[in-house]
Scaffold this active site. Structure first.
Site, short mmCIF file in Angstrom:
data_model
loop_
_atom_site.label_atom_id
_atom_site.label_comp_id
_atom_site.label_asym_id
_atom_site.label_seq_id
_atom_site.Cartn_x
_atom_site.Cartn_y
_atom_site.Cartn_z
N LYS A 156 35.07 45.04 53.28
CA LYS A 156 35.75 43.70 53.56
C LYS A 156 36.79 43.41 52.09
O LYS A 156 36.35 43.19 51.36
CB LYS A 156 34.96 42.55 53.35
N GLU A 231 29.76 44.29 40.42
CA GLU A 231 30.62 44.41 39.26
C GLU A 231 31.39 43.10 39.28
O GLU A 231 32.20 42.67 39.87
CB GLU A 231 31.57 45.67 39.76
N CYS A 265 39.05 43.53 34.98
CA CYS A 265 37.67 43.15 34.45
C CYS A 265 37.18 43.98 33.25
O CYS A 265 36.40 43.33 32.39
CB CYS A 265 36.75 43.45 35.52
N GLU A 358 36.67 34.11 30.76
CA GLU A 358 37.51 35.27 31.47
C GLU A 358 38.58 34.82 31.74
O GLU A 358 38.68 33.89 32.73
CB GLU A 358 36.87 35.87 32.31
P1 TAP Z 1 36.11 36.26 44.51
O1 TAP Z 1 36.35 34.93 44.96
O2 TAP Z 1 34.73 36.69 43.91
O3 TAP Z 1 36.44 37.20 45.81
C1 TAP Z 1 36.24 38.89 45.58
C2 TAP Z 1 36.02 39.28 46.96
O4 TAP Z 1 34.81 38.32 47.57
C3 TAP Z 1 37.14 39.02 48.18
O5 TAP Z 1 37.06 39.91 49.10
C4 TAP Z 1 36.58 37.78 48.64
O6 TAP Z 1 37.12 37.31 49.86
C5 TAP Z 1 35.00 37.82 48.71
N1 TAP Z 1 34.37 36.52 48.73
C6 TAP Z 1 34.57 35.32 48.23
N2 TAP Z 1 33.67 34.60 48.74
C7 TAP Z 1 32.64 35.21 49.32
C8 TAP Z 1 31.25 34.75 50.06
N3 TAP Z 1 31.14 33.56 49.81
N4 TAP Z 1 30.62 35.85 50.47
C9 TAP Z 1 31.34 37.01 50.55
N5 TAP Z 1 32.31 37.67 50.01
C10 TAP Z 1 33.09 36.34 49.50
O7 TAP Z 1 37.09 36.85 43.40
P2 TAP Z 1 38.84 36.35 43.20
O8 TAP Z 1 39.05 35.17 43.82
O9 TAP Z 1 39.24 37.64 44.05
O10 TAP Z 1 38.78 36.22 41.62
C11 TAP Z 1 38.36 35.28 41.03
C12 TAP Z 1 37.96 35.76 39.68
O11 TAP Z 1 36.99 36.91 39.92
C13 TAP Z 1 39.10 36.14 38.65
O12 TAP Z 1 39.61 35.27 38.15
C14 TAP Z 1 38.01 37.34 37.76
O13 TAP Z 1 37.48 36.42 36.93
C15 TAP Z 1 36.94 37.78 38.69
N6 TAP Z 1 37.38 39.03 39.27
C16 TAP Z 1 36.73 40.12 38.66
C17 TAP Z 1 37.15 41.29 39.21
C18 TAP Z 1 36.27 42.33 38.82
S1 TAP Z 1 37.09 43.93 38.93
N7 TAP Z 1 35.19 42.52 38.24
C19 TAP Z 1 38.09 41.50 40.29
C20 TAP Z 1 38.78 40.32 40.52
C21 TAP Z 1 38.38 39.26 40.02
P3 TAP Z 1 38.44 36.35 50.11
O14 TAP Z 1 39.41 37.11 49.39
O15 TAP Z 1 38.59 36.40 51.35
O16 TAP Z 1 38.19 35.10 49.34
#
Ligand code: TAP
Length: 456
Positions: A156, A231, A265, A358
Site C-alpha cells: 500500500k 521504520e 528519515c 523531526e
Molecule cells: P504517515 O502518515 O505515517 O504515512 C505513511 C504510510 O502510512 C502511507 O502509506 C499512509 O497512507 C499510511 N497510513 C497513514 N495512516 C495509516 C493508518 N491509520 N493505517 C495504516 N496506514 C496508514 O507518514 P507521512 O504522512 O507520509 O509523513 C509524515 C511524517 O512521517 C513525516 O513528516 C516524517 O516525520 C515521517 N516519515 C518518515 C519516513 C521514514 S522513511 N521513516 C518516511 C516518510 C515520512 P496515506 O498516504 O494514504 O495516508
C-alpha cells in the site's frame, strides 16, 4: 457504483498528474484472498525458479529504469539523477535477495534422546505500507526479501506518491509465475492500509512512515498478533570532532541533511561540532550549501527539488520562526511548486523545537559541544535513534563513540546509511525490527523446531 479515485499532483508545478484507484476494504480483502492462494503455489516452486523470478524483476526494472525514474521524479519532486540511482538500487536489491534465497538454512541441535531441526518457514501474506519520500526503494527493501523467503506481498503506497509502485506492480504481474503473488493496493492509509492490518490472513505488516502511525499500527496489530516491522522517524546526529578532516566533514554535510530536500528519515539534521573547529566547519558548510542547485527535478544538474506537498511545506515552515539564530537562509524561488531552500540554524542549547523535533525538510541545526562526553550526551538526547555520522581521524575515538551513540546505523567519516547487504533499522522510537541484509530476509520467516526421537 463508480470507483473512487485519488488525485496525484506534481509538487514542482502543482499540476494534476493523474488519478489512481482508491481501494475499498473489500477490494483489499479480495487481494488478500488471491495472495493466500498465490503464496501456497509460490513456496512450492523450485528454488532456482524463485531465484530466476527475482532476477527477472531486477532485469525488468532496469529495462524500465528511465520510465520508473521519471515517474518517481515527477511524483515526489526528487531530482532525476537521484531517482535514476534509486531505481538502479531497486534492481540491485532484487538481485541480492535472489542470491540470498538459497543461503537460508536452519540448524540441527543434538539432544540426549534425538535431534531437533529448525526451519525458516515463510510467514504467508505480507502487507507493506510505504511512505512518500522514497517510494520505490522502501518498497523493494521489503518486497524482495519477503518474496525470497517464500511469502506473497501486498504493498500500500502513500497516497501522494503511488505512481512508481503501481507501475512496478504492473511490470511484476507481467512476468510473475504465479498470479496474485505481488499486488499493489492504492488508497487511503486508514481504509486500504487498515484492511491489511485488520485481516488475520496477513501475517506481517512492514510499515515505514511517521512514529505516530507506527504506534497505532503496533496497537492494532495486537488483535491478530501480527508480526510488525516499523521504520519510523529520526533526528540523527552528525558528530564532528576537532581531530577530523573538518573540510571533508563540512563538504559532506549538505548531502547528509539536505538530500531529498531533507525528507529523509536518516537525515543528519543535528550537526554537533566541537567548539574549537566551529568557525572552520560553519564557513565550509555554508559554502558547500550555497553551491546546491534548487530547481526543476527533471534537469540533470538539479540537486534539490521541492517539498512533497503544500501541507508538508506548511509543517516544515512552522519551524522557521524569526527568533532563531540563522547562519544561512537560502533563497526560495517565488514560483508554483512547494519550494524551500536550505536553512542553517545555530542553537547553543540544542533544546529548541527545531533542534529536537523531526522536521523532514531542508533545515540543519548546528549545536556546538566541548568534550567527547558532551557530544555523546547531546547525540543521545533524543527520542529517536536511526542513523548518524562520526567524523574523527582517531579510530579508537570513532569506535568508542559509535558504541555509545544509541542508533541503529552509524557511519564513520561518511554519510553512508543504507546498504542492501547490511541490516538497517532504529533504536528507541525510530522503530523496531531490521530491514535489509540477511536479517531482513529472516524477518520474513517464522522459526519452526522439529524434534526427531532417535533413542529409546
Ligand atoms: P504517515 O502518515 O505515517 O504515512 C505513511 C504510510 O502510512 C502511507 O502509506 C499512509 O497512507 C499510511 N497510513 C497513514 N495512516 C495509516 C493508518 N491509520 N493505517 C495504516 N496506514 C496508514 O507518514 P507521512 O504522512 O507520509 O509523513 C509524515 C511524517 O512521517 C513525516 O513528516 C516524517 O516525520 C515521517 N516519515 C518518515 C519516513 C521514514 S522513511 N521513516 C518516511 C516518510 C515520512 P496515506 O498516504 O494514504 O495516508
Amino acid at each position: 457504483m463508480a470507483t473512487e479515485t485519488i488525485s496525484v499532483w506534481n509538487p514542482a508545478t502543482e499540476e494534476h498528474i493523474t488519478d489512481v484507484r482508491s481501494f475499498t476494504a473489500d477490494d483489499v480483502y479480495d487481494a488478500i484472498g488471491a495472495a493466500v492462494t498465490a503464496q501456497r503455489k509460490w513456496m512450492k516452486l523450485p528454488m532456482a525458479q524463485r531465484q530466476q523470478f527475482l532476477n527477472d524483476i531486477a532485469d525488468t526494472v532496469l529495462v524500465h529504469r528511465d520510465e520508473l525514474a521519471r515517474l518517481e521524479s515527477t511524483d515526489v519532486g526528487k531530482p532525476i539523477h537521484a531517482a535514476t540511482a534509486e531505481v538502479e538500487g531497486v534492481a540491485a536489491c532484487f538481485r541480492y535477495y535472489a542470491g540470498a534465497l538459497d543461503k537460508v538454512h536452519g540448524d540441527a541441535i543434538t539432544l540426549d534422546d534425538g535431534i531437533s531441526l529448525t526451519f525458516h518457514e515463510p510467514i504467508g501474506v505480507i502487507g507493506v505500507i510505504t511512505p512518500w519520500n522514497f517510494p520505490l526503494p522502501i518498497a523493494s527493501w521489503n518486497i524482495a526479501p519477503a518474496l525470497a523467503a517464500g511469502n506473497a506481498v501486498i504493498v500500500k503506497p502513500a497516497s501522494m506518491t503511488p505512481l512508481s509502485t503501481t507501475r512496478l506492480g504492473e511490470l511484476i504481474a507481467g512476468i510473475s509465475p504465479v498470479k496474485g503473488l505481488f499486488q499493489v493496493v492504492t488508497g487511503s492509509g486508514s481504509i486500504a492500509g487498515g484492511a491489511l492490518i485488520d485481516d488475520p490472513r496477513v501475517g506481517k505488516i512492514s510499515f515505514t512512515g511517521s512514529t505516530e502511525v507506527g504506534q497505532s499500527i503496533l496497537r492494532s496489530s495486537a488483535t491478530t498478533m501480527k508480526r510488525v516491522t516499523l521504520e519510523l522517524g529520526g533526528k540523527s546526529a552528525n558528530l564532528v570532532f576537532e581531530d577530523a578532516d573538518v573540510k571533508a566533514a563540512a563538504q559532506a554535510a549538505p548531502g547528509a541533511v539536505f538530500d531529498n530536500s531533507g525528507q529523509d528519515c536518516c537525515a543528519r539534521s543535528r550537526i554537533l561540532v566541537q567548539r574549537s573547529v566551529l568557525g572552520e566547519f560553519v564557513g565550509e558548510f555554508i559554502e558547500a550549501t550555497r553551491a546546491l542547485k534548487l530547481g526543476d527535478p527533471n534537469s540533470p544538474d538539479t540537486d534539490l527539488g521541492p517539498l512533497v506537498s503544500a501541507e508538508h511545506h506548511r509543517a516544515v515552515s512552522e519551524f522557521l520562526t524569526e527568533d532563531q539564530h540563522y547562519l544561512y537562509r537560502g533563497e526560495t524561488p517565488d514560483a508554483p511548486g512547494h519550494w524551500l531552500a536550505p536553512q542553517i540554524i545555530l542553537d547553543e542549547t540544542g533544546k529548541s523545537r527545531a533542534a529536537v523535533d523531526e522536521i523532514f525538510g531542508p533545515v540543519a541545526v548546528i549545536i556546538p559541544f566541548d568534550t567527547e562526553d558532551d557530544a555523546v550526551r547531546i547525540a543521545n538526547d533524543s527520542i529517536y535513534g536511526l542513523s548518524g555520522s562520526i567524523w574523527s581521524r582517531d579510530v579508537a575515538r570513532a569506535l568508542r563513540v559509535s558504541r555509545q551513540v544509541q542508533s541503529g546505523t552509524l557511519s564513520v567519516n561518511s554519510n553512508s546509511s543504507i546498504r542492501v547487504q547490511t541490516p538497517f533499522g532504529g533504536f528507541k522510537q525510530s522503530g523496531m525490527g531490521r530491514e535489509l541484509g540477511l536479517e531482513g530476509l529472516l524477518g520474513y520467516t517464522e522459526l519452526k523446531t522439529v524434534f526427531v526421537k532417535t533413542e529409546e
